[in-house]
Design a protein around this motif. Structure first.
Motif, PDB file in Angstrom:
ATOM      1  N   ALA A   1       9.206   6.236  -5.698  1.00 24.71           N
ATOM      2  CA  ALA A   1       9.454   7.624  -5.320  1.00 24.71           C
ATOM      3  C   ALA A   1       9.446   7.727  -3.798  1.00 24.71           C
ATOM      4  O   ALA A   1       8.549   7.199  -3.136  1.00 24.71           O
ATOM      5  CB  ALA A   1       8.386   8.543  -5.910  1.00 24.71           C
ATOM      6  N   GLY A   2      10.454   8.381  -3.239  1.00 27.00           N
ATOM      7  CA  GLY A   2      10.502   8.561  -1.794  1.00 27.00           C
ATOM      8  C   GLY A   2      10.515   7.242  -1.046  1.00 27.00           C
ATOM      9  O   GLY A   2      11.259   6.324  -1.380  1.00 27.00           O
ATOM     10  N   ALA A   3       9.648   7.147  -0.046  1.00 25.92           N
ATOM     11  CA  ALA A   3       9.613   5.961   0.816  1.00 25.92           C
ATOM     12  C   ALA A   3       8.537   4.956   0.388  1.00 25.92           C
ATOM     13  O   ALA A   3       8.159   4.078   1.168  1.00 25.92           O
ATOM     14  CB  ALA A   3       9.375   6.392   2.261  1.00 25.92           C
ATOM     15  N   GLU A   4       8.033   5.057  -0.813  1.00 23.08           N
ATOM     16  CA  GLU A   4       6.972   4.152  -1.276  1.00 23.08           C
ATOM     17  C   GLU A   4       7.390   2.684  -1.122  1.00 23.08           C
ATOM     18  O   GLU A   4       8.498   2.307  -1.481  1.00 23.08           O
ATOM     19  CB  GLU A   4       6.647   4.431  -2.747  1.00 23.08           C
ATOM     20  N   ASN A   5       6.471   1.884  -0.597  1.00 22.69           N
ATOM     21  CA  ASN A   5       6.760   0.461  -0.406  1.00 22.69           C
ATOM     22  C   ASN A   5       5.569  -0.443  -0.731  1.00 22.69           C
ATOM     23  O   ASN A   5       5.608  -1.650  -0.484  1.00 22.69           O
ATOM     24  CB  ASN A   5       7.235   0.190   1.017  1.00 22.69           C
ATOM     25  N   LEU A   6       4.512   0.139  -1.286  1.00 21.13           N
ATOM     26  CA  LEU A   6       3.360  -0.630  -1.732  1.00 21.13           C
ATOM     27  C   LEU A   6       2.886  -0.026  -3.055  1.00 21.13           C
ATOM     28  O   LEU A   6       2.765   1.206  -3.158  1.00 21.13           O
ATOM     29  CB  LEU A   6       2.237  -0.591  -0.693  1.00 21.13           C
ATOM     30  N   PHE A   7       2.587  -0.890  -4.021  1.00 24.57           N
ATOM     31  CA  PHE A   7       2.361  -0.401  -5.379  1.00 24.57           C
ATOM     32  C   PHE A   7       1.142  -1.062  -6.019  1.00 24.57           C
ATOM     33  O   PHE A   7       0.804  -2.211  -5.715  1.00 24.57           O
ATOM     34  CB  PHE A   7       3.592  -0.671  -6.251  1.00 24.57           C
ATOM     35  N   GLU A   8       0.515  -0.303  -6.907  1.00 23.53           N
ATOM     36  CA  GLU A   8      -0.598  -0.801  -7.715  1.00 23.53           C
ATOM     37  C   GLU A   8      -0.219  -0.682  -9.187  1.00 23.53           C
ATOM     38  O   GLU A   8       0.155   0.388  -9.659  1.00 23.53           O
ATOM     39  CB  GLU A   8      -1.857   0.010  -7.461  1.00 23.53           C
TER      40      GLU A   8
ATOM     41  N   LEU B   1      -2.532 -10.249  -5.522  1.00 23.23           N
ATOM     42  CA  LEU B   1      -1.722  -9.800  -4.393  1.00 23.23           C
ATOM     43  C   LEU B   1      -0.394 -10.520  -4.465  1.00 23.23           C
ATOM     44  O   LEU B   1      -0.328 -11.754  -4.457  1.00 23.23           O
ATOM     45  CB  LEU B   1      -2.427 -10.089  -3.070  1.00 23.23           C
ATOM     46  N   ASP B   2       0.689  -9.761  -4.551  1.00 19.63           N
ATOM     47  CA  ASP B   2       2.006 -10.342  -4.804  1.00 19.63           C
ATOM     48  C   ASP B   2       3.016  -9.704  -3.858  1.00 19.63           C
ATOM     49  O   ASP B   2       2.832  -8.570  -3.398  1.00 19.63           O
ATOM     50  CB  ASP B   2       2.399 -10.080  -6.268  1.00 19.63           C
ATOM     51  N   GLY B   3       4.102 -10.440  -3.599  1.00 19.11           N
ATOM     52  CA  GLY B   3       5.218  -9.866  -2.851  1.00 19.11           C
ATOM     53  C   GLY B   3       4.867  -9.404  -1.452  1.00 19.11           C
ATOM     54  O   GLY B   3       5.412  -8.410  -0.965  1.00 19.11           O
ATOM     55  N   GLY B   4       3.949 -10.104  -0.792  1.00 18.85           N
ATOM     56  CA  GLY B   4       3.595  -9.750   0.581  1.00 18.85           C
ATOM     57  C   GLY B   4       2.652  -8.580   0.716  1.00 18.85           C
ATOM     58  O   GLY B   4       2.521  -8.002   1.805  1.00 18.85           O
ATOM     59  N   ALA B   5       1.973  -8.215  -0.369  1.00 12.78           N
ATOM     60  CA  ALA B   5       1.010  -7.115  -0.287  1.00 12.78           C
ATOM     61  C   ALA B   5      -0.119  -7.486   0.667  1.00 12.78           C
ATOM     62  O   ALA B   5      -0.590  -8.624   0.673  1.00 12.78           O
ATOM     63  CB  ALA B   5       0.447  -6.815  -1.669  1.00 12.78           C
ATOM     64  N   PRO B   6      -0.596  -6.545   1.489  1.00 12.79           N
ATOM     65  CA  PRO B   6      -1.663  -6.855   2.444  1.00 12.79           C
ATOM     66  C   PRO B   6      -2.981  -7.131   1.733  1.00 12.79           C
ATOM     67  O   PRO B   6      -3.231  -6.639   0.627  1.00 12.79           O
ATOM     68  CB  PRO B   6      -1.750  -5.588   3.298  1.00 12.79           C
ATOM     69  N   ALA B   7      -3.825  -7.905   2.381  1.00 13.11           N
ATOM     70  CA  ALA B   7      -5.098  -8.293   1.782  1.00 13.11           C
ATOM     71  C   ALA B   7      -5.993  -7.090   1.515  1.00 13.11           C
ATOM     72  O   ALA B   7      -6.843  -7.130   0.617  1.00 13.11           O
ATOM     73  CB  ALA B   7      -5.813  -9.289   2.696  1.00 13.11           C
TER      74      ALA B   7
ATOM     75  N   ALA C   1      -8.460  -1.965  -1.222  1.00 12.82           N
ATOM     76  CA  ALA C   1      -9.250  -0.940  -0.532  1.00 12.82           C
ATOM     77  C   ALA C   1      -8.396   0.289  -0.224  1.00 12.82           C
ATOM     78  O   ALA C   1      -8.862   1.431  -0.335  1.00 12.82           O
ATOM     79  CB  ALA C   1      -9.839  -1.517   0.755  1.00 12.82           C
ATOM     80  N   LEU C   2      -7.135   0.059   0.167  1.00 11.56           N
ATOM     81  CA  LEU C   2      -6.253   1.185   0.464  1.00 11.56           C
ATOM     82  C   LEU C   2      -6.024   2.065  -0.760  1.00 11.56           C
ATOM     83  O   LEU C   2      -5.883   3.286  -0.637  1.00 11.56           O
ATOM     84  CB  LEU C   2      -4.906   0.674   0.992  1.00 11.56           C
ATOM     85  N   PHE C   3      -5.980   1.442  -1.931  1.00 13.56           N
ATOM     86  CA  PHE C   3      -5.772   2.190  -3.172  1.00 13.56           C
ATOM     87  C   PHE C   3      -7.102   2.601  -3.820  1.00 13.56           C
ATOM     88  O   PHE C   3      -7.099   3.106  -4.943  1.00 13.56           O
ATOM     89  CB  PHE C   3      -4.950   1.361  -4.160  1.00 13.56           C
ATOM     90  N   GLY C   4      -8.216   2.408  -3.117  1.00 10.32           N
ATOM     91  CA  GLY C   4      -9.515   2.727  -3.690  1.00 10.32           C
ATOM     92  C   GLY C   4      -9.881   4.188  -3.591  1.00 10.32           C
ATOM     93  O   GLY C   4     -11.060   4.542  -3.646  1.00 10.32           O
TER      94      GLY C   4
ATOM     95  N   ARG D   1       0.883   3.167  -9.518  1.00 13.53           N
ATOM     96  CA  ARG D   1       0.759   4.097  -8.391  1.00 13.53           C
ATOM     97  C   ARG D   1       1.532   3.534  -7.205  1.00 13.53           C
ATOM     98  O   ARG D   1       1.734   2.317  -7.095  1.00 13.53           O
ATOM     99  CB  ARG D   1      -0.704   4.312  -8.004  1.00 13.53           C
ATOM    100  N   GLY D   2       1.970   4.424  -6.323  1.00 10.11           N
ATOM    101  CA  GLY D   2       2.723   4.001  -5.150  1.00 10.11           C
ATOM    102  C   GLY D   2       2.207   4.657  -3.887  1.00 10.11           C
ATOM    103  O   GLY D   2       1.549   5.710  -3.927  1.00 10.11           O
ATOM    104  N   ALA D   3       2.520   4.032  -2.759  1.00 11.85           N
ATOM    105  CA  ALA D   3       2.123   4.565  -1.465  1.00 11.85           C
ATOM    106  C   ALA D   3       3.093   4.065  -0.406  1.00 11.85           C
ATOM    107  O   ALA D   3       3.852   3.111  -0.635  1.00 11.85           O
ATOM    108  CB  ALA D   3       0.695   4.142  -1.116  1.00 11.85           C
ATOM    109  N   THR D   4       3.060   4.705   0.752  1.00  9.95           N
ATOM    110  CA  THR D   4       3.854   4.249   1.893  1.00  9.95           C
ATOM    111  C   THR D   4       2.910   3.568   2.882  1.00  9.95           C
ATOM    112  O   THR D   4       1.916   4.164   3.324  1.00  9.95           O
ATOM    113  CB  THR D   4       4.575   5.426   2.573  1.00  9.95           C
ATOM    114  N   TYR D   5       3.224   2.334   3.210  1.00  8.25           N
ATOM    115  CA  TYR D   5       2.343   1.492   4.035  1.00  8.25           C
ATOM    116  C   TYR D   5       3.039   1.173   5.351  1.00  8.25           C
ATOM    117  O   TYR D   5       4.218   0.785   5.368  1.00  8.25           O
ATOM    118  CB  TYR D   5       2.027   0.211   3.277  1.00  8.25           C
ATOM    119  N   ALA D   6       2.330   1.323   6.447  1.00  7.81           N
ATOM    120  CA  ALA D   6       2.859   0.968   7.762  1.00  7.81           C
ATOM    121  C   ALA D   6       1.700   0.741   8.722  1.00  7.81           C
ATOM    122  O   ALA D   6       0.712   1.490   8.699  1.00  7.81           O
ATOM    123  CB  ALA D   6       3.784   2.069   8.296  1.00  7.81           C
ATOM    124  N   GLY D   7       1.811  -0.299   9.551  1.00  6.68           N
ATOM    125  CA  GLY D   7       0.823  -0.541  10.593  1.00  6.68           C
ATOM    126  C   GLY D   7      -0.581  -0.767  10.103  1.00  6.68           C
ATOM    127  O   GLY D   7      -1.546  -0.400  10.777  1.00  6.68           O
ATOM    128  N   GLY D   8      -0.726  -1.349   8.913  1.00  6.88           N
ATOM    129  CA  GLY D   8      -2.045  -1.679   8.404  1.00  6.88           C
ATOM    130  C   GLY D   8      -2.732  -0.581   7.632  1.00  6.88           C
ATOM    131  O   GLY D   8      -3.876  -0.752   7.202  1.00  6.88           O
TER     132      GLY D   8
END
Length: 507
Positions: free
Chosen positions: A91-98, A44-50, A54-57, A143-150
């Motif tokens: 891509a787009g608003a992605e702010n969390l990456f695997e 987990l790097d750069g402030g990625a949530p714990a 699971a979110l990318f599972g 892979r990328g995703a947009t993360y907000a509010g947990g």
């Protein structure tokens, strides 16, 4: 009960593997894999949530994710390269990456989750991987995703995916390049694998307004360069260790000769770098000249002379010596030459050095395009050079591309390193792939000869940067690979005109 015992057993194997990544290739783990160089847990790097793993599972979207800009898919690392830095374009608003890294002989994947658009592999992981996973496909997937509010509000979306490889050989020597670092200009360099940079020569060291068009002497001890602006440049020679020392062997007559204006792009030969025969080639008034650095006289014919090109009335540019023969490679052009290297209609020729006498030139590469900035490979089998449309200047030409041609004649090869990652939208011609130079040695393994080429490019969208191109000869057939980016150079600094030699850079 049977299933529970299996789970406990696998977990115990992974704990064992985490402390045993340095085992030899013939020590097979209980799961059948040779190595477990990647950590058990995701990074987990750069402030990625714990809960990022699971979110990318989930499978997510099969496309629309980040573009991996570096390393480029399909590239080949020398096994002494600096630890890889992975950089992608969201891509787009992605702010969390695997980032997922896998290899067929590794017992588990490397998984990284980060909010940043880049991640640098730790040195211990790279050291193990570059020893253990050689000549094998190492698959990278981002892979990328947009993360907000947990939670994820979109994605995950699959982006770039494909394999890179690690060569069974190292890239030798050091790269020294001209850079405008902030308000200053200087020669700066690094040995392959080093993450830190060394300042080599500043204009003040040479008593000149500018230093550049540089190369190493055959022993790597000294840097030869053009000292001064444009037609006012003289020949400079200072130590490669950053201390700006002057060679003791330079005579007073040679000092006089070196101070003449309009001397550019020095070159040296191991065959003429012993006491009593220390020669520098430079371009002088559109001719190739030799200068005796130990000269007892500054007279023409004694301390210096023009290398004859019998039967040729054209101008000359960008001369350099071969490595295994007493041959000089250069550009022949009917047009005026600027600063000894800039041409608009060039062909590539060779001429004998012939104990300072020169001889009859031969054409090596001549097409309807402008060919320029040539250099022999360390074994003289190949010539790397630039090609751009005929009639266009070689200076800072956005249309420039890098080619490799057999020195004995044959079909030139456009190298794959000209092309940036397709998903970035950058294309070549158009990104100034220019000033190619070989590494100082080629290495053999399993019937293959590995070469490396450095060049500059504007593909990153900011200042010019230095890149490295892998080139492999398999029985006379060349395979070329996408470019490598040495990320230790300052991304905000303009990096130009690299030279790759055995520079004696101390670290």
């Amino acid at each position: 009960m049977h299933r529970s015992s299996v789970v406990v057993y696998v977990a115990s194997v992974f704990v064992f593997a985490a402390s045993s990544s340095a085992l030899s290739a013939d020590a097979i783990f209980a799961d059948g894999f040779d190595y477990h160089d990647f950590p058990v847990d995701p990074i987990l790097d750069g402030g990625a949530p714990a809960n990022a793993p699971a979110l990318f599972g989930v499978t997510g979207a099969p496309s629309g994710g980040p573009c991996l800009a570096d390393p480029q898919i399909g590239t080949l690392f020398p096994n002494n390269w600096l630890r890889p830095r992975f950089t992608w374009v969201p891509a787009g608003a992605e702010n969390l990456f695997e980032l997922r890294v896998t290899a067929p002989n590794q017992g588990r994947a490397l998984l990284v989750y980060t909010t940043a658009s880049s991640w640098t592999m730790p040195a211990n992981i790279w050291s193990a991987l570059s020893q253990h996973t050689v000549d094998r496909a190492i698959t990278l997937t981002v892979r990328g995703a947009t993360y907000a509010g947990g939670s994820l509000t979109s994605g995950p979306e699959a982006g770039s995916s494909g394999a890179v490889r690690i060569a069974p050989v190292a890239a030798q020597g050091a790269i020294v390049y001209w850079t405008s670092a902030g308000a200053d200009t200087l020669l700066r360099g690094f040995r392959i694998g080093d993450e830190t940079l060394k300042d080599i020569v500043r204009p003040a060291d040479a008593g000149a307004g500018c230093v550049g068009c540089h190369t190493a002497t055959p022993d790597g001890t000294w840097v030869g360069f053009s000292a001064g602006e444009g037609g006012g440049a003289g020949l400079g020679l200072l130590s490669a260790d950053g201390q700006a020392l002057t060679p003791s062997f330079i005579s007073s007559s040679a000092q006089t000769l070196m101070a003449r204006p309009d001397q550019d792009a020095p070159a040296f030969s191991a065959q003429h770098w012993t006491s009593g025969d220390r020669i520098a080639l430079t371009m002088y008034q559109s001719n190739i000249i030799w200068t005796d650095l130990e000269a007892a006289s500054a007279a023409q014919g004694a301390g210096w002379g023009v290398l004859a090109r019998s039967g040729e009335s054209t101008n000359a540019a960008s001369a350099s010596f071969a490595h295994t023969s007493d041959t000089v490679l250069y550009v022949s052009t009917p047009d005026p030459v600027s600063t000894g290297v800039t041409v608009t209609n060039g062909d590539i020729h060779v001429v004998p050095y012939n104990n300072r006498a020169g001889g009859t030139p031969n054409t090596v590469v001549a097409t309807q395009d402008n060919e320029y900035y040539p250099a022999f490979s360390p074994d003289d089998r190949y010539i790397v050079y630039n090609r751009a449309p005929n009639g266009t200047s070689s200076y800072n030409n956005a249309q420039a591309e890098v080619y490799v041609a057999p020195a004995a004649g044959g079909q030139p090869v456009r190298i794959a390193a000209n092309d940036p990652s397709a998903c970035t939208g950058q294309t070549s011609p158009g990104v100034t792939n220019s000033w190619p130079r070989w590494s100082p040695a080629a290495s053999d393994d399993a019937g293959r000869r590995f070469y490396w080429v450095t060049f500059l490019s504007t593909r990153a969208g900011g200042p010019t940067q230095i890149y490295v191109a892998p080139v492999v000869d398999t029985g006379g057939t060349l395979t070329t690979y996408p470019a490598l980016y040495p990320w230790n150079q300052g991304a905000a600094d303009a990096s130009h005109t690299p030279a790759w030699e055995d520079f004696a850079i101390p670290f």
